[in-house]
Design a protein around this motif. Structure first.
Motif, PDB file in Angstrom:
ATOM      1  N   UNK A 171       0.829  -1.206   0.000  1.00  0.00           N
ATOM      2  CA  UNK A 171       0.000   0.000   0.000  1.00  0.00           C
ATOM      3  C   UNK A 171       0.862   1.254   0.000  1.00  0.00           C
ATOM      4  N   UNK A 172       1.901   1.264   0.835  1.00  0.00           N
ATOM      5  CA  UNK A 172       2.804   2.421   0.906  1.00  0.00           C
ATOM      6  C   UNK A 172       3.530   2.609  -0.425  1.00  0.00           C
ATOM      7  N   UNK A 173       4.056   1.518  -0.981  1.00  0.00           N
ATOM      8  CA  UNK A 173       4.760   1.601  -2.264  1.00  0.00           C
ATOM      9  C   UNK A 173       3.811   2.024  -3.385  1.00  0.00           C
ATOM     10  N   UNK A 174       2.567   1.523  -3.328  1.00  0.00           N
ATOM     11  CA  UNK A 174       1.570   1.894  -4.325  1.00  0.00           C
ATOM     12  C   UNK A 174       1.253   3.377  -4.290  1.00  0.00           C
ATOM     13  N   UNK A 175       1.208   3.942  -3.090  1.00  0.00           N
ATOM     14  CA  UNK A 175       0.956   5.380  -2.962  1.00  0.00           C
ATOM     15  C   UNK A 175       2.112   6.182  -3.562  1.00  0.00           C
ATOM     16  N   UNK A 176       3.339   5.782  -3.270  1.00  0.00           N
ATOM     17  CA  UNK A 176       4.503   6.493  -3.825  1.00  0.00           C
ATOM     18  C   UNK A 176       4.493   6.399  -5.343  1.00  0.00           C
ATOM     19  N   UNK A 177       4.210   5.229  -5.869  1.00  0.00           N
ATOM     20  CA  UNK A 177       4.123   5.029  -7.312  1.00  0.00           C
ATOM     21  C   UNK A 177       3.049   5.930  -7.916  1.00  0.00           C
ATOM     22  N   UNK A 178       1.901   6.030  -7.247  1.00  0.00           N
ATOM     23  CA  UNK A 178       0.794   6.871  -7.710  1.00  0.00           C
ATOM     24  C   UNK A 178       1.214   8.332  -7.799  1.00  0.00           C
ATOM     25  N   UNK A 179       1.922   8.820  -6.801  1.00  0.00           N
ATOM     26  CA  UNK A 179       2.352  10.225  -6.783  1.00  0.00           C
ATOM     27  C   UNK A 179       3.272  10.512  -7.962  1.00  0.00           C
ATOM     28  N   UNK A 180       4.224   9.625  -8.211  1.00  0.00           N
ATOM     29  CA  UNK A 180       5.180   9.820  -9.305  1.00  0.00           C
ATOM     30  C   UNK A 180       4.474   9.810 -10.651  1.00  0.00           C
ATOM     31  N   UNK A 196      -4.417   3.261  -8.766  1.00  0.00           N
ATOM     32  CA  UNK A 196      -5.605   3.303  -7.909  1.00  0.00           C
ATOM     33  C   UNK A 196      -5.640   2.152  -6.908  1.00  0.00           C
ATOM     34  N   UNK A 197      -4.838   1.116  -7.161  1.00  0.00           N
ATOM     35  CA  UNK A 197      -4.903  -0.086  -6.325  1.00  0.00           C
ATOM     36  C   UNK A 197      -4.608   0.217  -4.860  1.00  0.00           C
ATOM     37  N   UNK A 198      -3.690   1.154  -4.584  1.00  0.00           N
ATOM     38  CA  UNK A 198      -3.338   1.444  -3.192  1.00  0.00           C
ATOM     39  C   UNK A 198      -4.528   1.954  -2.398  1.00  0.00           C
ATOM     40  N   UNK A 203      -7.897   0.184   2.272  1.00  0.00           N
ATOM     41  CA  UNK A 203      -9.106  -0.363   2.890  1.00  0.00           C
ATOM     42  C   UNK A 203      -8.835  -1.738   3.458  1.00  0.00           C
ATOM     43  N   UNK A 204      -8.034  -2.536   2.735  1.00  0.00           N
ATOM     44  CA  UNK A 204      -7.628  -3.844   3.251  1.00  0.00           C
ATOM     45  C   UNK A 204      -6.808  -3.716   4.512  1.00  0.00           C
ATOM     46  N   UNK A 205      -5.935  -2.722   4.573  1.00  0.00           N
ATOM     47  CA  UNK A 205      -5.130  -2.482   5.775  1.00  0.00           C
ATOM     48  C   UNK A 205      -6.041  -2.173   6.968  1.00  0.00           C
ATOM     49  N   UNK A 245      -0.612  12.982  -4.524  1.00  0.00           N
ATOM     50  CA  UNK A 245      -0.505  12.969  -3.060  1.00  0.00           C
ATOM     51  C   UNK A 245      -1.761  13.512  -2.394  1.00  0.00           C
ATOM     52  N   UNK A 246      -2.512  14.373  -3.102  1.00  0.00           N
ATOM     53  CA  UNK A 246      -3.721  14.949  -2.501  1.00  0.00           C
ATOM     54  C   UNK A 246      -4.791  13.899  -2.226  1.00  0.00           C
ATOM     55  N   UNK A 247      -4.765  12.800  -2.990  1.00  0.00           N
ATOM     56  CA  UNK A 247      -5.768  11.748  -2.783  1.00  0.00           C
ATOM     57  C   UNK A 247      -5.639  11.128  -1.400  1.00  0.00           C
TER      58      UNK A 247
END
Length: 622
Positions: A171-180, A196-198, A203-205, A245-247
Motif C-alpha cells: 500500500x505504501x509503495x503503491x501510494x509512492x508510485x501513484x504520486x510519481x 488506484x490499487x493502493x 481499505x484492506x489495511x 498525493x492529494x488523494x
C-alpha cells in the motif's frame, strides 16, 4: 461480518459528493474524491471476505467472483440496455457508435482503458460520454480479478501475518508510485488500476490492522476522518492533478472513519444516509447519464435531475439489485445468469454498427454525407528529429525552408502538402493543445515540450518564412498554464499574472523569429463555435430544425485580437484572417450541399481544407 451501518453511511457521503460535483462542480469542487472513498470501502470489504475465508480455510475464488458479478453486472446491464434503446431514436449516428463502443467496454470492464486512450485532444468532451463514470467500475472489477489470485498464490508459501505485512508495505509503495505517475502521466494515473490499487489496499489495511479505541476516542477518529473527507470535497478541485498525493486526504479520512467502527453514529447511521448508502451503487450508475442528457439537450434543472437520480436509483435497487445481490451460491444458474446478461448486452452494443440501423439514414443528406466527419483529419506523426526535437518534414522542389509553428490549428493545414504541388521545404513543429511558446502545460497536465527547444531548430535550419498560430482562448484568462521543470516534475507557477506572462513569452518568441527568419506570418483561428459542430447540428436535424441554408456573421474575436495584434505590430508580422476567405459575406457550416466544413466545433475537416482553402497556397504550391 456484521452489517456496518457506518460503512453504509460512508457510501452515502461518497455518492452525494460525486452527484453534486457532476451536476454542478461549483457546489462541491472536490466531489470527485467520493470515488476514492468508494475504493477504500471496496478494499475493506473484499479483504474481509478473502481473509475470513483463509482463516476458516474455505475461501473459494469462484464464489468470490460470482458474488461480485451478481452485485455489479445486472444493474449495469439494465442501464446499458436503456441507453441503447434511447440512442436508437435520439442520438446521432456518430454518438450512437460511440455509445455502442462504450457499452461494450463497460460490460467487459475495460472502459477505464478505453477512456484513458480516448483522453486525447480531439475526443468528445466528458459530458458527451454516457458511460464515462463506469471507468471506476472497471478499475474496481480489475482489482477484484487480480487481488484474490495474488493473495491465494501468496497463501501457498506465506503465513497470514506475513501476508498482512506485505499488503501494508504494498500500500505504501503503491501510494509512492501513484504520486510519481500522476505528475509524469496524469491521464494514465487517473484511469488505470496500478495507480488506484493502493486506495483499495488501504481499505484492506483497515481490515487487517483494526484499531481498538474507547468510545470517546472513536468519536474523535470519526470526526477527524469525516473532516478530512469534507475538506477534500471543498478545497480540492479538478484543477489539481489527481490522484497524486492529494488523494491521501479523502482516502485517509475514509480509513479513519472505517477504523472508528461507530455503528451507532448519528452522522453515518441516520435513516437518510442509510437509505442513500443502500441505493448508492444504482444512484451512481444512473446519475451520470442524466448529467449527459442535461448537457445534450441543454436541460438546466439540476435539482430536479438530482432528485430523479435518487428516485431511479431506488427503483434500480428495488427491482434489479436486490434480486441478485444476495445470490452467492455457486451453481450453473448463479454463474450463468450474470455471464449471459453480460454477453447479451455486449451483443446489443453492436447495434450502432449494424446495417439495419445505418439504413435509417441512407437517404438523409446531413447524416449520410457526414458519417465519417469526426475522422476527417490528416496529420501524421513526426518524420524527423533535428537536434533532439521531433518535427514533421515535407521536402519541396525549391530551396526555401518554411516553418509552420503551433497547435492543432496549424496541423489542420497539413493536408495541403498532399493536395498541392509543394514548392518550398516545409517543417511542421506542432503539438496539440499547446500555444507555441515555452513553459505552457497542456490541459491534461503535460508540458508542451517541443516549443521549449525551438531555438535548436531555428539555429540548425535557415528558415525564410515562419507561420504561427494557436488557440489563445484557453490561456488568456488563466494563471495556471505555466510550468517549470524541477528534477523531472512539472511545477505550476500559480502566483504569476498569466496574461502578462503569456504576453512576455510571445514577445520572446517573435524576438527569436525576427532575428532568425526573413518573414513571419500569423494566422487567426478559423471560424468556430457550436454552430459548426456535427453533434449540435445533428441534434437540430433529429429535431427537424436542421437546414443547409444556415448562415451567421463573422466572429470578431475581440479579446483575442486586442491581445495579440499590438504584439504582432511590434514585429511587422503579416496577419492572415481565415474568416476573410471562408465567410463571404457570412459564415456557414456547410459546403457542397450538406457537407460540413468542420470536423468539430473549432477545426476544419481535411476534405474541406483540401478543396476550399487557398490562402496558404503562396507558401506551399506552385
Amino acid at each position: 461480518m456484521r452489517f456496518r451501518k457506518d460503512i453504509n453511511g460512508l457510501r452515502a457521503i461518497a455518492v452525494i459528493a460525486v452527484v453534486l460535483f457532476h451536476f454542478n462542480a461549483s457546489w462541491m469542487p472536490g466531489g470527485f474524491a467520493g470515488v476514492d472513498v468508494f475504493f477504500v470501502i471496496s478494499g475493506f470489504l473484499m479483504t474481509g471476505i478473502i481473509f475470513r475465508g483463509f482463516e476458516q480455510e474455505n475461501f473459494s475464488i469462484l464464489k468470490f467472483y460470482v458474488a461480485r458479478a451478481n452485485r455489479i453486472i445486472p444493474a449495469l446491464a439494465v442501464l446499458c440496455l436503456v441507453l441503447l434503446v434511447f440512442g436508437w431514436f435520439y442520438l446521432t449516428p456518430l454518438d450512437y457508435k460511440a455509445l455502442g463502443k462504450h457499452v461494450g467496454s463497460s460490460m467487459s470492464f475495460l472502459s477505464n482503458i478505453i477512456y484513458w486512450r480516448e483522453s486525447g485532444y480531439f475526443d468528445a468532451t466528458s459530458h458527451e460520454k454516457w458511460l464515462l463514470h463506469t471507468w471506476s467500475l472497471s478499475a474496481e472489477w480489475q482489482f477484484y480479478i487480480i487481488y484474490p489470485l495474488v493473495l491465494v498464490a501468496m497463501r501457498k508459501f506465506m503465513s497470514l501475518k506475513a501476508m498482512k505485512a506485505t499488503i501494508l508495505v504494498g500500500t505504501v509503495l503503491g501510494f509512492i508510485f501513484c504520486v510519481i505517475v500522476t505528475y509524469k502521466w496524469p491521464n494514465s494515473a487517473y484511469y488505470l488500476l496500478p495507480t488506484r490499487a493502493w486506495e483499495m489496499m488501504i481499505g484492506g489495511v483497515a481490515y487487517l490492522y483494526p484499531l481498538k479505541f474507547a468510545e470517546n476516542r472513536k468519536k474523535a477518529f470519526e470526526w477527524f476522518g469525516l473532516t478530512l473527507i469534507i475538506l477534500s470535497y471543498i478545497f480540492i478541485s479538478k484543477e489539481n492533478l489527481w490522484p497524486g498525493y492529494l488523494a491521501l486526504i479523502p482516502v485517509l479520512g475514509a480509513f479513519l472513519l472505517v477504523q472508528a467502527q461507530r455503528n451507532d453514529s448519528a452522522v453515518t447511521g441516520n435513516v437518510l444516509f442509510q437509505l442513500l448508502g443502500k441505493w448508492s451503487y444504482s444512484i451512481y450508475l444512473w446519475h451520470w447519464p442524466l448529467v449527459v442528457l442535461s448537457n445534450y439537450y441543454s436541460i438546466e434543472s439540476a435539482i430536479f435531475l438530482i432528485i430523479f437520480s435518487v428516485f431511479i436509483g431506488f427503483l434500480s435497487y428495488r427491482f434489479v439489485e436486490s434480486n441478485f445481490v444476495n445470490n452467492n451460491s455457486v451453481n450453473w444458474i448463479s454463474i450463468g445468469k450474470p455471464l449471459i446478461i453480460c454477453l447479451f448486452v455486449i451483443f446489443f452494443s453492436t447495434l450502432p454498427f449494424n446495417d439495419v440501423y445505418l439504413n435509417k439514414f441512407e437517404n438523409d443528406g446531413f447524416f449520410d454525407k457526414n458519417v465519417d466527419i469526426r475522422n476527417d483529419w490528416f496529420y501524421p506523426k513526426e518524420s524527423e528529429t533535428i537536434k533532439g526535437v521531433d518535427i514533421n518534414f515535407v521536402e519541396g522542389v525549391g530551396k526555401e525552408n518554411v516553418l509552420f509553428l503551433g497547435d492543432s490549428l496549424i496541423q489542420q493545414y497539413y493536408i495541403l502538402t498532399k493536395e498541392r504541388s509543394v514548392k518550398n521545404n516545409l517543417f511542421f513543429l506542432t503539438e496539440s493543445g499547446c500555444f507555441p511558446v515555452s513553459g505552457f502545460k497542456y490541459r491534461g497536465g503535460h508540458d508542451c515540450h517541443n516549443f521549449m527547444w525551438l531555438e535548436k531548430i531555428i539555429n540548425e535550419v535557415n528558415f525564410s518564412k515562419v507561420v504561427v498560430t494557436g488557440n489563445l482562448d484557453q490561456y488568456l484568462l488563466r494563471n495556471d498554464n505555466f510550468i517549470e521543470r524541477h528534477d523531472g516534475f512539472l511545477v505550476s507557477l500559480d502566483t504569476i499574472d498569466g496574461k502578462e506572462e503569456l504576453r512576455r513569452r510571445i514577445i520572446e518568441l517573435f524576438n527569436i523569429l525576427s532575428e532568425k527568419t526573413d518573414k513571419a506570418y500569423y494566422i487567426f483561428p478559423t471560424p468556430k463555435g457550436d454552430m459548426y459542430d456535427y453533434d449540435y447540428l445533428g441534434r437540430l436535424e433529429l429535431l427537424g430544425n436542421g437546414s443547409k441554408d444556415i448562415a451567421f456573421p463573422k466572429n470578431n474575436n475581440v479579446e483575442y485580437k486586442e491581445f495579440i495584434i499590438p504584439i504582432l505590430n511590434e514585429f511587422d508580422v503579416e496577419i492572415i484572417d481565415p474568416q476573410q476567405f471562408l465567410c463571404k459575406p457570412n459564415c456557414s457550416p456547410f459546403y457542397n450541399g450538406y457537407r460540413l466544413t468542420h470536423r468539430d466545433s473549432s477545426h476544419l475537416s481535411a476534405s474541406y481544407v483540401a478543396k476550399e482553402v487557398h490562402y496558404l497556397d503562396f507558401l506551399i504550391s506552385n
